[in-house]
Design an enzyme around this catalytic site. Structure first.
Site, PDB file in Angstrom:
ATOM      1  N   CYS A 173     -14.250  13.899  -3.670  1.00 17.28           N
ATOM      2  CA  CYS A 173     -13.005  13.118  -3.755  1.00 17.28           C
ATOM      3  C   CYS A 173     -12.807  12.249  -2.520  1.00 17.28           C
ATOM      4  O   CYS A 173     -12.583  11.056  -2.627  1.00 17.28           O
ATOM      5  CB  CYS A 173     -11.813  14.040  -3.943  1.00 17.28           C
ATOM      6  N   HIS A 174     -12.849  12.867  -1.368  1.00 20.03           N
ATOM      7  CA  HIS A 174     -12.577  12.101  -0.163  1.00 20.03           C
ATOM      8  C   HIS A 174     -13.596  12.361   0.933  1.00 20.03           C
ATOM      9  O   HIS A 174     -13.329  12.138   2.111  1.00 20.03           O
ATOM     10  CB  HIS A 174     -11.151  12.376   0.333  1.00 20.03           C
ATOM     11  N   GLY A 175     -14.759  12.908   0.527  1.00 20.66           N
ATOM     12  CA  GLY A 175     -15.878  12.996   1.459  1.00 20.66           C
ATOM     13  C   GLY A 175     -15.780  14.056   2.541  1.00 20.66           C
ATOM     14  O   GLY A 175     -16.086  13.783   3.691  1.00 20.66           O
ATOM     15  N   TYR A 179      -3.102   4.679  -2.614  1.00 18.87           N
ATOM     16  CA  TYR A 179      -4.230   5.609  -2.499  1.00 18.87           C
ATOM     17  C   TYR A 179      -5.117   5.198  -1.328  1.00 18.87           C
ATOM     18  O   TYR A 179      -5.589   6.040  -0.563  1.00 18.87           O
ATOM     19  CB  TYR A 179      -5.005   5.583  -3.812  1.00 18.87           C
TER      20      TYR A 179
END
Lengths: 183, 437
Positions: free
Chosen positions: A147-149, B298
């Site tokens: 998702c966000h590494g 986001y």
């Protein structure tokens, strides 16, 4: 308190009426809070959800280097039978300066061989990759959250990325009959 | 509108009309608000999105009510019930595609509406409350859209809900209990789906309520206009009907035509293919991407990759993201310029368009993976986003030299038609005669 400018009225007298106002107001506030609470509490996890809070798993069939995923409280839990190399690597990194949430490997396991962690990224709750054959495992050979590494090492510790904490170690018990009881 | 306090000209003719008017003058209110109501004569098409938005709220509510008759908010049945709507329910596919694409177009319209407000300085005194009510509507829209997106119970639904409710775990101590309260469990599941359905049904009616307050506030202060000059005399205005009604209707038809093209020819263009995979709590999709209308926020969330003192990167990202929305609420006090419209503010006009480009760029960054050069670009773009509100708005108002303002809306309109050599003589005549009266 007939005349605000008259000196006789200063300091203002506390009257019976003031007491009644304050106590009525407080009763109303407490009463409202008491009445609202059931509505809010009804949104909390219900009894049947909380009842599913333990999971028992047989560890016998797991080979060295193999990872399995089990479900505990409707969340995935990663169980890995670590190889000696993985354990050695995890221990070697105990003092590494790039640990975001410093913890020794020994503090995160009950037996060196078995790593049991909740498979939920501590950033925003995705399930990190690394459980399946061919999955990306991140730079430290543990898990990688797509998702966000976020990169986790072989002890489930966060090494790089936005996640603030290591993968959570759930309460569990390794039993003599080769099973683990999570929860 | 101070000088031109509008007095009702409604005169019921029928017996029934008079009877109602003496008891509950709703027809009078409607007549005074949407027929005789004076609007500035120079409103352009940027001012038509308010009307478009109210129509879209109605479309969403009507299609939503029909969908709710067939949808089942149960984790084991929700996905199938949506497919049931698509395949078995009469016109179900139309209801769903209208509802799904309606949300996208609702947001498209609201963004154009907000940008219009920023460009023409619509938020300035005395319209601060009008602006804040609009911000509240926008917040409610975001909550509604988020919860609605969870209902089809696809992979993106499930993981979107996981990530968004995960925001709350960023707060120390109270974070996890709050998340469990929101979810009704330890992870997104059946209780979550049920309560989101309940709230998704409730919030649109709350939006409708705030819309009424928004329109009320609008009708107290009167509309702004491209010049930013308040209405000073009757010649500055035209009656709402037929002038604004017909202009709003024409813009609405164009907008609906574009909407219809999406509904009928490319209904899934704006969605994600992953949401046609049933929710699986054990497998996260490789790329979780929110709907396009959330992408700039986001990107801001993911741009904060560093700790600031005791604030972790995660909490910092969440704070930055919420701040990006909340900063809109204080815009009326951040802008220090005495001139309302960007038309007369050359530097602000430039800053505004850079802000628009940057917002779109942020959105694009939000759709890219959070690694490598994208992180640095997102940080730069986030800095520009906040810089526009927190630095450019207050400073520019103090140092910028605005262009000369016309004396009135009428003067601005006539000046322009003289310059373009066009204009309509009838309009000029009408103005002249109206001036005499």
């Amino acid at each position: 308190m007939s005349d605000a400018n008259s000196d006789d009225d200063w300091p203002p007298q506390i009257e019976r009426r003031d007491f009644l106002f304050v106590s009525t107001g407080m009763m109303a506030a407490v009463g409202t809070a008491v009445a609202v609470w059931p509505f809010i509490d009804a949104m909390n996890p219900s009894a049947d959800v909380q009842a599913l809070a333990t999971t028992e798993v047989d560890l016998e069939p797991i080979a060295a280097g193999q990872r399995i995923t089990v479900i505990w409280r409707s969340q995935p839990v990663f169980i890995e039978r670590r190889t000696p190399e993985q354990v050695a690597q995890a221990k070697a990194d105990d003092d590494s300066p790039d640990l975001i949430d410093p913890a020794t490997d020994a503090s995160r396991v009950k037996s060196e061989e078995w790593l049991v962690v909740v498979g939920v990224c501590t950033h925003l709750g995705c399930v990190p990759l690394g459980q399946r054959e061919g999955d990306e495992r991140g730079e430290w050979g543990g898990w990688f959250c797509p998702c966000h590494g976020s990169h986790y090492d072989t002890s489930g510790r966060i090494r790089r990325g936005p996640a603030p904490r290591n993968l959570v170690v759930p309460p569990y018990e390794l039993r003599d009959d080769g099973t683990v009881l999570i929860g | 509108m101070s000088k031109l306090e509008h007095h009702g000209t409604y005169t019921p003719t029928s017996g029934v009309g008079k009877w109602i008017d003496a008891r509950m003058p709703l027809p009078r209110l409607m007549y005074d608000s949407f027929v005789a109501y004076p609007v500035p004569r120079n409103l352009n098409y940027a001012y038509t999105f308010g009307g478009i938005l109210s129509i879209f709220l109605v479309i969403q509510i009507v299609t939503g009510i029909v969908l709710a008759m067939h949808y089942v908010p149960d984790a084991t049945k929700a996905f199938d019930s949506v497919e049931h709507i698509m395949r078995d329910v009469n016109s179900g596919w139309l209801m769903r595609y209208m509802h799904q694409n309606g949300a996208h177009f609702f947001f498209l319209a609201v963004y154009l509406h907000i940008f219009r407000g920023l460009y023409y300085g619509s938020y300035k005194a005395p319209r601060e409350l009008l602006w804040i009510l609009g911000c509240i509507i926008y917040l409610l829209m975001m909550a509604t859209a988020f919860m609605g997106y969870v209902l089809p119970w696809g992979q993106m639904s499930f993981w979107g809900a996981t990530v968004i409710t995960g925001f709350f775990t960023a707060f120390p101590v109270i974070g996890v209990p709050i998340q469990e309260l929101l979810l009704g469990g330890f992870a997104v599941g059946d209780p979550t789906l049920n309560r989101f359905f309940s709230l998704h049904y409730l919030l649109p009616f709350m939006i409708a309520g705030v819309v009424i307050l928004h329109v009320w506030a609008l009708h107290v202060t009167g509309q702004t206009n491209p010049t930013g000059i308040e209405v000073k005399s009757k010649t500055d205005t035209v009656p709402f009907t037929p002038y604004a009604t017909i202009k709003d209707a024409f813009a609405l038809i164009l907008f609906l035509a574009l909407y219809a093209y999406f509904v009928f020819y490319m209904p899934n263009f704006l969605g994600h293919a992953d949401n046609y995979i049933p929710a699986d709590p054990m497998v996260t999709p490789a790329h979780i991407v929110p709907e396009w209308y959330f992408l700039p926020f986001y990107a801001i969330l993911r741009a904060i990759t560093f700790d600031i003192g005791p604030i972790t990167a995660k909490l910092g990202g969440v704070i930055a993201m919420f701040s990006a929305v909340l900063v809109l609420f204080v815009v009326p006090w951040l802008d220090t310029s005495k001139v309302r419209s960007a038309v007369y503010r050359p530097w602000y006009k430039l800053a505004f368009w850079l802000f628009v480009i940057n917002s779109v760029f942020l959105g694009w960054l939000g759709s890219q993976p959070a690694e490598g050069v994208y992180v640095a670009l997102a940080q730069l773009s986030t800095a520009i986003y906040f810089g526009f509100f927190l630095i450019v708005m207050p400073v520019l108002g103090l140092v910028e030299k605005p262009r000369r303002l016309p004396n009135s809306i009428t003067e601005a309109v006539l000046e322009r038609s003289a310059k373009t050599g066009g204009g309509s003589p009838q309009l000029g005549d009408a103005t002249a005669s109206a001036d005499k009266s």
